[in-house]
Write a protein that holds these residues in place. Structure first.
Motif, PDB file in Angstrom:
ATOM      1  N   MET A  30       0.842  -1.168   0.000  1.00  0.00           N
ATOM      2  CA  MET A  30       0.000   0.000   0.000  1.00  0.00           C
ATOM      3  C   MET A  30       0.893   1.239   0.000  1.00  0.00           C
ATOM      4  O   MET A  30       1.811   1.351   0.798  1.00  0.00           O
ATOM      5  CB  MET A  30      -0.907  -0.049   1.241  1.00  0.00           C
ATOM      6  N   SER A  31       0.602   2.163  -0.889  1.00  0.00           N
ATOM      7  CA  SER A  31       1.395   3.395  -0.970  1.00  0.00           C
ATOM      8  C   SER A  31       1.078   4.303   0.228  1.00  0.00           C
ATOM      9  O   SER A  31       0.080   4.128   0.917  1.00  0.00           O
ATOM     10  CB  SER A  31       1.087   4.136  -2.273  1.00  0.00           C
ATOM     11  N   ILE A  32       1.910   5.299   0.433  1.00  0.00           N
ATOM     12  CA  ILE A  32       1.686   6.267   1.506  1.00  0.00           C
ATOM     13  C   ILE A  32       0.348   6.969   1.304  1.00  0.00           C
ATOM     14  O   ILE A  32      -0.413   7.171   2.263  1.00  0.00           O
ATOM     15  CB  ILE A  32       2.851   7.281   1.573  1.00  0.00           C
ATOM     16  N   GLU A  33       0.038   7.317   0.059  1.00  0.00           N
ATOM     17  CA  GLU A  33      -1.223   7.992  -0.236  1.00  0.00           C
ATOM     18  C   GLU A  33      -2.413   7.097   0.086  1.00  0.00           C
ATOM     19  O   GLU A  33      -3.411   7.546   0.650  1.00  0.00           O
ATOM     20  CB  GLU A  33      -1.278   8.436  -1.704  1.00  0.00           C
ATOM     21  N   GLN A  34      -2.317   5.802  -0.279  1.00  0.00           N
ATOM     22  CA  GLN A  34      -3.409   4.868  -0.001  1.00  0.00           C
ATOM     23  C   GLN A  34      -3.593   4.665   1.504  1.00  0.00           C
ATOM     24  O   GLN A  34      -4.718   4.609   1.991  1.00  0.00           O
ATOM     25  CB  GLN A  34      -3.148   3.520  -0.685  1.00  0.00           C
ATOM     26  N   LYS A  35      -2.461   4.570   2.224  1.00  0.00           N
ATOM     27  CA  LYS A  35      -2.542   4.403   3.677  1.00  0.00           C
ATOM     28  C   LYS A  35      -3.146   5.644   4.324  1.00  0.00           C
ATOM     29  O   LYS A  35      -3.986   5.548   5.223  1.00  0.00           O
ATOM     30  CB  LYS A  35      -1.171   4.106   4.263  1.00  0.00           C
ATOM     31  N   THR A  36      -2.745   6.821   3.867  1.00  0.00           N
ATOM     32  CA  THR A  36      -3.299   8.068   4.397  1.00  0.00           C
ATOM     33  C   THR A  36      -4.798   8.142   4.141  1.00  0.00           C
ATOM     34  O   THR A  36      -5.580   8.481   5.044  1.00  0.00           O
ATOM     35  CB  THR A  36      -2.586   9.285   3.778  1.00  0.00           C
ATOM     36  N   LEU A  37      -5.226   7.799   2.934  1.00  0.00           N
ATOM     37  CA  LEU A  37      -6.647   7.822   2.597  1.00  0.00           C
ATOM     38  C   LEU A  37      -7.418   6.804   3.445  1.00  0.00           C
ATOM     39  O   LEU A  37      -8.501   7.115   3.965  1.00  0.00           O
ATOM     40  CB  LEU A  37      -6.849   7.545   1.102  1.00  0.00           C
ATOM     41  N   ALA A  38      -6.869   5.608   3.618  1.00  0.00           N
ATOM     42  CA  ALA A  38      -7.532   4.587   4.439  1.00  0.00           C
ATOM     43  C   ALA A  38      -7.669   5.050   5.890  1.00  0.00           C
ATOM     44  O   ALA A  38      -8.712   4.835   6.527  1.00  0.00           O
ATOM     45  CB  ALA A  38      -6.753   3.270   4.366  1.00  0.00           C
ATOM     46  N   THR A  39      -6.643   5.709   6.405  1.00  0.00           N
ATOM     47  CA  THR A  39      -6.698   6.220   7.781  1.00  0.00           C
ATOM     48  C   THR A  39      -7.750   7.313   7.911  1.00  0.00           C
ATOM     49  O   THR A  39      -8.532   7.328   8.864  1.00  0.00           O
ATOM     50  CB  THR A  39      -5.312   6.743   8.211  1.00  0.00           C
ATOM     51  N   LEU A  40      -7.796   8.231   6.945  1.00  0.00           N
ATOM     52  CA  LEU A  40      -8.801   9.299   6.974  1.00  0.00           C
ATOM     53  C   LEU A  40     -10.209   8.737   6.885  1.00  0.00           C
ATOM     54  O   LEU A  40     -11.123   9.200   7.592  1.00  0.00           O
ATOM     55  CB  LEU A  40      -8.555  10.296   5.841  1.00  0.00           C
ATOM     56  N   MET A  41     -10.409   7.734   6.032  1.00  0.00           N
ATOM     57  CA  MET A  41     -11.723   7.109   5.914  1.00  0.00           C
ATOM     58  C   MET A  41     -12.109   6.420   7.221  1.00  0.00           C
ATOM     59  O   MET A  41     -13.258   6.531   7.676  1.00  0.00           O
ATOM     60  CB  MET A  41     -11.745   6.131   4.742  1.00  0.00           C
ATOM     61  N   ALA A  42     -11.164   5.724   7.838  1.00  0.00           N
ATOM     62  CA  ALA A  42     -11.441   5.046   9.110  1.00  0.00           C
ATOM     63  C   ALA A  42     -11.812   6.061  10.185  1.00  0.00           C
ATOM     64  O   ALA A  42     -12.776   5.860  10.942  1.00  0.00           O
ATOM     65  CB  ALA A  42     -10.230   4.221   9.542  1.00  0.00           C
ATOM     66  N   LYS A  43     -11.078   7.157  10.261  1.00  0.00           N
ATOM     67  CA  LYS A  43     -11.382   8.181  11.266  1.00  0.00           C
ATOM     68  C   LYS A  43     -12.780   8.760  11.046  1.00  0.00           C
ATOM     69  O   LYS A  43     -13.524   8.992  12.008  1.00  0.00           O
ATOM     70  CB  LYS A  43     -10.334   9.300  11.239  1.00  0.00           C
ATOM     71  N   ASP A  44     -13.152   8.988   9.810  1.00  0.00           N
ATOM     72  CA  ASP A  44     -14.476   9.521   9.527  1.00  0.00           C
ATOM     73  C   ASP A  44     -15.558   8.518   9.922  1.00  0.00           C
ATOM     74  O   ASP A  44     -16.585   8.891  10.502  1.00  0.00           O
ATOM     75  CB  ASP A  44     -14.598   9.899   8.055  1.00  0.00           C
ATOM     76  N   GLU A  45     -15.354   7.249   9.634  1.00  0.00           N
ATOM     77  CA  GLU A  45     -16.315   6.214  10.007  1.00  0.00           C
ATOM     78  C   GLU A  45     -16.436   6.110  11.531  1.00  0.00           C
ATOM     79  O   GLU A  45     -17.530   5.923  12.063  1.00  0.00           O
ATOM     80  CB  GLU A  45     -15.917   4.878   9.398  1.00  0.00           C
ATOM     81  N   ILE A  46     -15.323   6.239  12.241  1.00  0.00           N
ATOM     82  CA  ILE A  46     -15.345   6.183  13.706  1.00  0.00           C
ATOM     83  C   ILE A  46     -16.063   7.405  14.270  1.00  0.00           C
ATOM     84  O   ILE A  46     -16.851   7.294  15.220  1.00  0.00           O
ATOM     85  CB  ILE A  46     -13.912   6.047  14.262  1.00  0.00           C
ATOM     86  N   ARG A  47     -15.831   8.562  13.708  1.00  0.00           N
ATOM     87  CA  ARG A  47     -16.533   9.765  14.173  1.00  0.00           C
ATOM     88  C   ARG A  47     -18.041   9.634  13.925  1.00  0.00           C
ATOM     89  O   ARG A  47     -18.854  10.057  14.744  1.00  0.00           O
ATOM     90  CB  ARG A  47     -15.951  11.011  13.513  1.00  0.00           C
ATOM     91  N   GLU A  48     -18.414   9.035  12.798  1.00  0.00           N
ATOM     92  CA  GLU A  48     -19.836   8.789  12.538  1.00  0.00           C
ATOM     93  C   GLU A  48     -20.396   7.810  13.563  1.00  0.00           C
ATOM     94  O   GLU A  48     -21.543   7.950  14.000  1.00  0.00           O
ATOM     95  CB  GLU A  48     -20.036   8.268  11.121  1.00  0.00           C
TER      96      GLU A  48
END
Length: 175
Positions: free
Chosen positions: A1-19
């Protein structure tokens, strides 16, 4: 997984957790037991200080017994700091909780709390859920209030259920 993909996955996870935290607030405030049941892992725990400590399913039953007596509640999330590592996460949620509940003399009280939820999260079956919640009470205030007029509001008849059509706003369990 590239740095960009990992960053995007982390941001998506954080948004799902906040929801997830927002759905908890909605579940309590709309007295939606079926929604609340879908927000916790099977083996999750919940510790609400002097009010409750135990398994999440027992906590949900505790809420279910409490809801008929709670005229209204509003849980307002202020700050939510989240850390994610793969399929696990942890977070601290600052929140204000306002309740109108009966006193022991036939009247009502305003119950206001400034709290922090110390959470552990886990991704199960493609969804983030609470693995544990510990509530820290930073401030509590209970004051008498005039008896509210009119019948107790019906959460199931809330305008959000009739006006908003997205699955996010529907009453009941999340899959």
């Amino acid at each position: 997984m590239s740095i960009e993909q990992k960053t995007l996955a982390t941001l998506m996870a954080k948004d799902e957790i906040r929801e997830l935290a927002l759905l908890y607030s909605r579940g309590v405030d709309r007295k939606d037991i079926e929604l609340l049941r879908t927000l916790y892992a099977q083996d999750a725990t919940d510790h609400h200080g002097k009010y409750f400590s135990g398994g999440a399913e027992d906590y949900i039953r505790f809420l279910e017994r409490s809801f008929p007596h709670m005229r209204m509640s509003g849980h307002f999330i202020c700050n939510h700091l989240v850390s994610v590592d793969g399929d696990h996460g942890e977070g601290e949620v600052y929140a204000l909780a306002y309740h109108v509940v009966p006193d022991r003399n036939g009247g009502y009280v305003e119950d206001f709390k400034a709290v922090r939820y110390i959470d552990r999260y886990r991704k199960e079956n493609g969804r983030w859920v609470f693995a544990s919640r510990v509530v820290e009470f930073d401030h509590e205030s209970v004051r008498p209030m005039p008896t509210p007029e009119g019948p107790m509001p019906s959460p199931a008849a809330d305008a959000s259920y009739t006006s908003l059509v997205s699955r996010l706003f529907l009453r009941g369990a999340r899959s």
